[in-house]
Design a protein around this motif. Structure first.
Motif, PDB file in Angstrom:
ATOM      1  N   SER A 214      38.376  23.394  15.753  1.00  0.00           N
ATOM      2  CA  SER A 214      39.699  23.196  16.352  1.00  0.00           C
ATOM      3  C   SER A 214      40.129  21.733  16.276  1.00  0.00           C
ATOM      4  N   ALA A 215      39.143  20.832  16.186  1.00  0.00           N
ATOM      5  CA  ALA A 215      39.435  19.401  16.076  1.00  0.00           C
ATOM      6  C   ALA A 215      39.473  18.925  14.635  1.00  0.00           C
ATOM      7  N   GLY A 216      39.236  19.858  13.699  1.00  0.00           N
ATOM      8  CA  GLY A 216      39.317  19.517  12.281  1.00  0.00           C
ATOM      9  C   GLY A 216      37.994  19.194  11.621  1.00  0.00           C
ATOM     10  N   TYR A 217      36.886  19.599  12.240  1.00  0.00           N
ATOM     11  CA  TYR A 217      35.558  19.297  11.701  1.00  0.00           C
ATOM     12  C   TYR A 217      34.772  20.585  11.409  1.00  0.00           C
ATOM     13  N   ALA A 218      33.531  20.408  10.962  1.00  0.00           N
ATOM     14  CA  ALA A 218      32.588  21.521  10.736  1.00  0.00           C
ATOM     15  C   ALA A 218      33.131  22.564   9.762  1.00  0.00           C
ATOM     16  N   GLU A 219      33.765  22.115   8.711  1.00  0.00           N
ATOM     17  CA  GLU A 219      34.334  23.064   7.753  1.00  0.00           C
ATOM     18  C   GLU A 219      33.269  23.910   7.072  1.00  0.00           C
TER      19      GLU A 219
END
Length: 463
Positions: A214-219
């Motif tokens: 949700s914060a834009g990480y861990a793709e």
């Protein structure tokens, strides 16, 4: 001003020349080559150009990204305000001319490439997350101060040999997922943490993966990608408020940290029968709440038994179920933090606490549902080369300083596993931290930035 600052850097570096050959010729040559100006020992050295006003404005602005009202700060991992604060930091790094990148958990890196870009870099930084209702200086001084140290060096005309890198670490505080120094632990190569994060949830049952995404990480969900290469950094230096009263009480400007105490966290659960507060007589009770209370007192007892001022223990969480005034607790949960500069002594306290938990459960007729050591980290020692660089910087600046240990843990504890480490402490008002009254003066912050900038310069130039 730039020429005088570079002369100061030259003076910092010539100590090595004196040790190596003792010749004034080498000293003079080193000063001239490094600064680009004739070496004149009589030249007055003016103050390092720290923009204290801009730095304080940045600290104040960052504090507005908070889930609680001023003067407190609450900034929890991957919250909306955390995301906005991250954007703020990346913007400042960009404005400082740093190349910015992020990893899978949101550790943020701002790099100033040196003349030897393939050599291990010199790194610095801290964190900006804040526990509920805390202050605006913890960690923040080490991130914004590091960016300002880069600006100082750039304004002064310094050219790094080794690259300089500023790091904003993700989630130094354990607030959301119960894991302290999450970002730096992963950078240090914690395989167990990388695996555990794929199944970790917070108190609202939101998984770490979902929150990170949700914060834009861990793709790609591969947290081992965060691990640092063994030769990523030649040194790491962290600027931080002391979070204790020693420097202020003694009127000392700079603390040179020689070691960081070893922290351990423990979760304990008890289970009893519960029942009505009026109907169940005292001899028939199996009170899980009292078991937790007794263990809390046992923690204090075992810590004091160590006989060392460096051994500390805290019961920061004690919860009972169902939590009604007229109901005997049927379950209790207690979380313990214990630390010591001596790992063996700290581990002895843990063993005694476990023995007490077992004994209490038997004597009170309750079940010991859980005794889990969440983390049991070893202490970290600062490296002599970094200590010497920090101490030399403070001496040249004419700042009073002392060697001391850090009883609070920091990201430096884990960065020490990947590079020679050191920490610079500055005074804070009454030693306050983790509360709204936390404060460091602009003058003290500027002193810390000055020492940091000179330390980074020396570590960058020295092979």
């Amino acid at each position: 001003m730039a020429s005088r600052f570079l002369l100061l850097l030259s003076l910092l570096l010539i100590g090595n020349c004196i040790e190596e050959d003792g010749t004034t010729t080498t000293i003079k040559t080193t000063m001239e080559q490094f600064s680009g100006y004739p070496a004149d020992p009589s030249q007055e050295i003016h103050s390092i150009p720290v923009d204290s006003l801009a730095l304080q404005q940045q600290i104040d602005e960052l504090s507005t990204f908070s889930d609680s009202a001023a003067p407190s700060v609450t900034r929890i991992l991957y919250s909306d305000n955390d995301v906005v604060a991250r954007r703020f930091i990346k913007n400042l790094m960009g404005r400082a001319g740093l190349s910015v990148r992020e990893d899978a958990v949101g550790n943020i890196f701002g790099r100033w490439e040196g003349s030897e870009p393939d050599a291990p870099a010199v790194s610095t930084g801290s964190h900006i997350d804040a526990i509920p209702y805390s202050g605006k200086y913890d960690g923040v001084v080490g991130v914004l101060g590091a960016i300002e140290a880069i600006n100082v060096l750039k304004r002064s005309g310094f050219k790094p040999k080794r690259s300089l890198e500023v790091i904003m670490f993700t989630s130094e505080e354990p607030t959301r997922y119960g894991i302290s120094c999450l970002g730096s632990r992963l950078l240090a190569g914690s395989v167990s943490l990388a695996k555990a994060l794929t199944q970790t949830v917070d108190n609202a049952n939101i998984s770490f993966l979902d929150a990170a995404k949700s914060a834009g990480y861990a793709e790609n969900e591969d947290f081992s990608s965060v691990f640092l290469d063994e030769k990523s950094y030649s040194a790491f230096v962290e600027l931080h408020i002391e979070q204790g009263p020693i420097l202020e009480n003694e009127g000392i400007s700079i603390g040179i940290v020689t070691a960081i105490a070893a922290p351990a966290s423990i979760k304990v659960g008890f289970g009893g029968n519960g029942g009505h507060a009026g109907a169940v007589l005292m001899p028939q009770r199996n009170d899980a709440g009292l078991a937790a209370a007794e263990l809390a007192l046992a923690v204090e007892k075992h810590v004091l038994e160590s006989g060392s001022i460096d051994t500390v223990g805290t019961v920061g969480i004690l919860e009972v179920h169902p939590g009604a005034i007229n109901s005997i607790p049927s379950r209790s949960h207690i979380e313990i933090d214990t630390r010591d500069i001596d790992e063996k002594r700290r581990n002895t306290v843990i063993e005694k606490v476990h023995e007490s938990a077992v004994s209490i459960s038997k004597s009170r007729g309750v079940d010991l549902l859980e005794f889990k050591i969440v983390n049991q980290d070893p202490p970290a020692l600062s490296d002599d080369s970094v200590i010497n660089a920090m101490e030399s910087a403070a001496q040249l600046l004419g700042l009073s300083h002392k060697k001391m240990i850090s009883r609070a843990y920091h990201d430096s504890l884990f960065m020490a596993r990947k590079a020679p480490m050191g920490m610079i402490f500055i005074p804070c008002y009454k030693g306050y931290s983790h509360k709204p009254e936390e404060y460091a003066s602009p003058e003290d912050i500027a002193n810390g930035v000055k020492v940091l900038s000179l330390t980074l310069a020396k570590l960058s130039i020295n092979s």
